[in-house]
Enzyme design. Structure first.
Site, PDB file in Angstrom:
ATOM      1  N   GLU A 157       0.850  -1.194   0.000  1.00 31.65           N
ATOM      2  CA  GLU A 157       0.000   0.000   0.000  1.00 31.65           C
ATOM      3  C   GLU A 157       0.885   1.242   0.000  1.00 31.65           C
ATOM      4  O   GLU A 157       1.832   1.333   0.755  1.00 31.65           O
ATOM      5  CB  GLU A 157      -0.900  -0.014   1.248  1.00 31.65           C
ATOM      6  CG  GLU A 157      -1.885   1.116   1.297  1.00 31.65           C
ATOM      7  CD  GLU A 157      -2.646   1.249  -0.019  1.00 31.65           C
ATOM      8  OE1 GLU A 157      -3.335   0.307  -0.423  1.00 31.65           O
ATOM      9  OE2 GLU A 157      -2.534   2.315  -0.666  1.00 31.65           O
ATOM     10  N   LYS A 216       8.240  -1.622  -2.328  1.00 36.35           N
ATOM     11  CA  LYS A 216       7.597  -0.852  -1.253  1.00 36.35           C
ATOM     12  C   LYS A 216       8.653  -0.247  -0.325  1.00 36.35           C
ATOM     13  O   LYS A 216       8.596   0.952   0.007  1.00 36.35           O
ATOM     14  CB  LYS A 216       6.649  -1.769  -0.469  1.00 36.35           C
ATOM     15  CG  LYS A 216       6.059  -1.158   0.773  1.00 36.35           C
ATOM     16  CD  LYS A 216       5.192   0.052   0.484  1.00 36.35           C
ATOM     17  CE  LYS A 216       4.948   0.861   1.729  1.00 36.35           C
ATOM     18  NZ  LYS A 216       4.181   2.079   1.505  1.00 36.35           N
ATOM     19  N   CYS A 272       6.133   4.632   9.362  1.00 33.17           N
ATOM     20  CA  CYS A 272       6.785   3.760   8.376  1.00 33.17           C
ATOM     21  C   CYS A 272       8.172   4.148   7.893  1.00 33.17           C
ATOM     22  O   CYS A 272       8.993   3.263   7.662  1.00 33.17           O
ATOM     23  CB  CYS A 272       5.857   3.586   7.190  1.00 33.17           C
ATOM     24  SG  CYS A 272       4.393   2.657   7.671  1.00 33.17           S
TER      25      CYS A 272
END
Ligand code: NAD
Ligand code: UGA
Length: 455
Positions: A157, A216, A272
Site C-alpha cells: 500500500e 515498497k 513507516c
C-alpha cells in the site's frame, strides 16, 4: 466475491472501505483482534481520522462492508484474504531495533491455514521484508490439508495518511506481485480485476513477488531520503543566508528532480519511514552489503540530527536553559490531517525539552490528551506528568509561555492571530517554526524572535 482483511488499522480500515465503496458486488469484512478498535469502526466516532473517510465508510457499512472481531468466520467465508497487520521494528532479541517484527503476520498465516476449508488467495498488504511471501507460503502449506492451495500475492500500500482517501481513489499505481506460474498469474488477475473496477489498467502493475515486496521498501526509502537531503541543506542555509524554501523551489523546477517531498521540516515522522529504512538496512547487512546498509542508515541519522538540532536551537536560544519555562507546542501529530502520532517529531522534541526540565503546554486539533501523555511518558518517566498540560486551543497554550514551537503544519496554525499570541506570552517572545508555515516577516514586525528552519 468475498474479501476479508485481517487488521483494521490505518491501512486496513480505509483501504477496505474504498474497495467496498467502489465494488458493491463484493462483500468486504475487516477483522481485528482489538475489540475497542472494531467497536469504534462500528460507531459514529471512527478510530482513524482521515479526511473523507467517514462518508466512504457510512456509504457501505452494514451493506457490503463489515467490521468484526470474529476472524474465524471472516477467514472461512473469504475468497481473498488481505493481511494488513502491523510490522513494527523488532524490540527484542536478535536484530532488535532493525529487523521487522513479523510475528503478527505469521499469526495471521497460521489463522488462515487453520480456518480455511478451500483454496484461497492471500494478499500481503502489510509492508514486509523481501521474501516474506516464501515464509508465509511455508506456514500456510504446513498447516493445511493437501487438497487446499494458497496463492500468496504481494500488494503493498502506498497511501499517505492525511490524503489516504484521495490516494486510494486515484493512486499513482497499484502494484501486484505474484508467482510466475499459471496459478500465480490467475491470482494476480483476480486481484487486478478488483482494482480495475475504478482504476485504469495501465496503472495496475504486475511484477514478480520479490520486486513487489522490495519496491515498497525502496519507495519509502527514496521519499525519506529526499526529506533528509533537503533537511541537511537547511542547516547549510542557516549558516550561509540562503533560504531553504527558495532552494527547494529552484531545484524542484528541474523536471528530473521534481518539486514534491522537498519541504524542509523538523524531521520526518510517521509509522513507516524509519521502520522501513531500518528494515532495508537490515536486509542489506543480511545479504552482505554493508556499504549499501550504511548509505541508507545515514538517511535516518540525518533525521535524528535534524530533530535534535531543533530541540537544541530552542534551548540555546532561550539563554541556554528551559528549566521551569513554559513552552507552547502547536501540533503533535506527525503531519497534518491525521490523528496519528507514531514517530512524530513532536515526541522527540517534547522529550528533549522535558529532560531539560521545561513545562510543555500542548495543543493539537486531533490528537487526544491520553495519546499525548502516553507518548511523552507521563506515567512512566519521573516528573513528566506534572510538566505536561494539554490545551484546548492555541491561545490557551501560549498563555504565559516563553516560547512557541510549531511542530505540525495544521492549516489553522497559518491563520492564528499572532499579535494576540504575542501579547499573551512572556518577553522576549520566541517562535520556533518547525514547518516554516508562519509569515516570518509579520512575526518579526510584531516583535517575536523567530527561528524558521533553513532561514
Ligand atoms: P495499525 O497498527 O494501525 O493496524 C494494525 C492492526 O492489526 C491493529 O489494529 C491490530 O490490532 C491488528 N492485528 C494485529 N494482529 C492481528 C491478527 N492476528 N488478526 C487481526 N488483526 C490483527 O497499522 P497500519 O498503520 O494500518 O499498518 C499496517 C501495515 O501497513 C504495516 O505493515 C505498515 O507498514 C503498512 N503501511 C502503513 C501505512 C500507513 O500510512 N499507516 C501506509 C502503507 C503501508
Ligand atoms: C508515507 C509515504 O508517503 C506513503 O507513500 C507510504 O505508503 C507510507 O509512508 C507508509 O508506508 O506508511 P506517511 O508517512 O503517511 O506516508 O506520510 P508522508 O506524507 O510521507 O509524511 C511522512 C513524514 O515526512 C511526515 O512527518 C511529514 O511531515 C514529513 N515530510 C513529508 C516532510 O518533512 N517534508 C516533505 O516534503 C514531505
Amino acid at each position: 466475491m468475498k474479501i476479508c482483511c485481517l487488521g483494521a488499522g490505518y491501512v486496513g480500515g480505509p483501504t477496505m472501505a474504498m474497495i467496498a465503496h467502489k465494488c458493491p458486488h463484493i462483500t468486504v469484512t475487516v477483522a481485528d483482534i482489538n475489540e475497542a478498535r472494531i467497536a469504534a469502526w462500528n460507531s459514529d466516532e471512527l478510530p482513524v481520522f482521515e479526511p473523507g473517510l467517514d462518508e466512504i465508510v457510512m456509504s457501505s457499512r452494514g451493506t457490503n462492508l463489515f467490521f468484526t472481531t470474529d476472524k474465524v468466520t471472516a477467514i472461512r467465508e473469504a475468497d481473498v484474504i488481505f493481511v494488513s497487520v502491523g510490522t513494527p521494528t523488532k524490540t527484542y532479541g536478535a536484530a532488535a531495533g532493525r529487523a521487522a517484527d513479523l510475528k503478527y503476520v505469521e499469526l495471521c498465516a497460521r489463522d488462515i491455514a487453520a480456518h480455511s476449508d478451500r483454496s484461497k488467495i492471500v494478499v500481503e498488504k502489510s509492508t514486509i521484508p523481501v521474501r516474506t511471501a516464501e515464509s508465509l507460503k511455508a506456514v500456510l502449506c504446513a498447516n493445511s490439508s493437501d487438497s487446499i492451495s494458497f496463492q500468496v500475492l504481494s500488494n503493498p500500500e502506498f497511501l499517505a495518511e492525511g490524503t489516504a482517501m484521495e490516494d486510494l481513489d486515484d493512486p499513482d499505481r497499484v502494484l501486484i506481485g505474484g508467482e510466475e506460474t499459471p496459478e500465480g498469474k490467475a491470482a494476480m488477475e483476480t486481484l487486478a480485476g478488483v482494482y480495475a473496477t475504478w482504476i485504469s489498467r495501465d496503472k495496475i502493475i504486475q511484477t514478480n513477488l520479490w520486486s513487489s515486496e522490495l519496491s515498497k521498501l525502496v519507495a519509502n526509502a527514496f521519499l525519506a531520503q529526499r526529506i533528509s537531503s533537503i533537511n541537511s541543506i537547511s542547516a547549510l542555509c542557516e549558516e550561509t543566508g540562503a533560504n531553504v524554501d527558495e532552494v527547494a523551489s529552484a531545484i524542484g523546477k528541474d523536471s528530473r528532480i521534481g518539486s514534491k517531498f522537498l519541504k524542509s521540516s523538523v524531521g520526518f515522522g510517521g509509522s513507516c519511514f524509519q521502520k522501513d529504512l531500518l528494515n532495508l538496512v537490515y536486509l542489506c547487512e543480511h545479504f552482505g552489503l554493508p556499504e549499501v546498509a550504511q548509505y541508507w542508515r545515514s538517511v535516518i541519522g540525518m533525521n535524528d540530527w535534524q530533530k535534535r538540532r531543533f530541540s537544541n536551537r530552542i534551548i540555546n536560544s532561550l539563554f541556554n536553559t528551559v528549566n521551569g519555562k513554559r513552552i507552547a507546542i502547536l501540533g503533535f501529530a506527525f503531519k497534518k490531517d491525521t490523528n496519528d502520532t507514531r514517530e512524530s517529531p513532536a515526541i522527540y522534541v517534547g522529550r528533549d525539552l522535558l529532560e531539560e526540565e521545561a513545562s510543555l503546554a500542548i495543543y493539537d486539533p486531533k490528537v487526544t490528551s491520553d495519546q499525548i501523555y502516553l507518548d511523552l511518558g507521563a506515567k512512566s518517566e519521573p516528573n513528566h506528568e506534572e510538566k505536561i498540560e494539554v490545551c484546548s486551543d492555541a491561545y490557551e497554550a501560549v498563555e504565559g509561555a516563553h516560547a512557541l514551537a510549531i511542530l505540525t503544519e495544521w492549516d489553522e496554525f497559518r491563520d492564528l492571530d499572532y499579535r494576540k499570541i504575542y501579547d499573551r506570552m512572556m518577553k522576549p517572545a520566541f517562535i520556533f517554526d518547525g514547518r516554516n508555515i508562519a509569515n516570518r516577516k509579520e512575526l518579526i514586525d510584531i516583535g517575536f524572535n523567530v527561528y524558521a528552519i533553513g532561514r
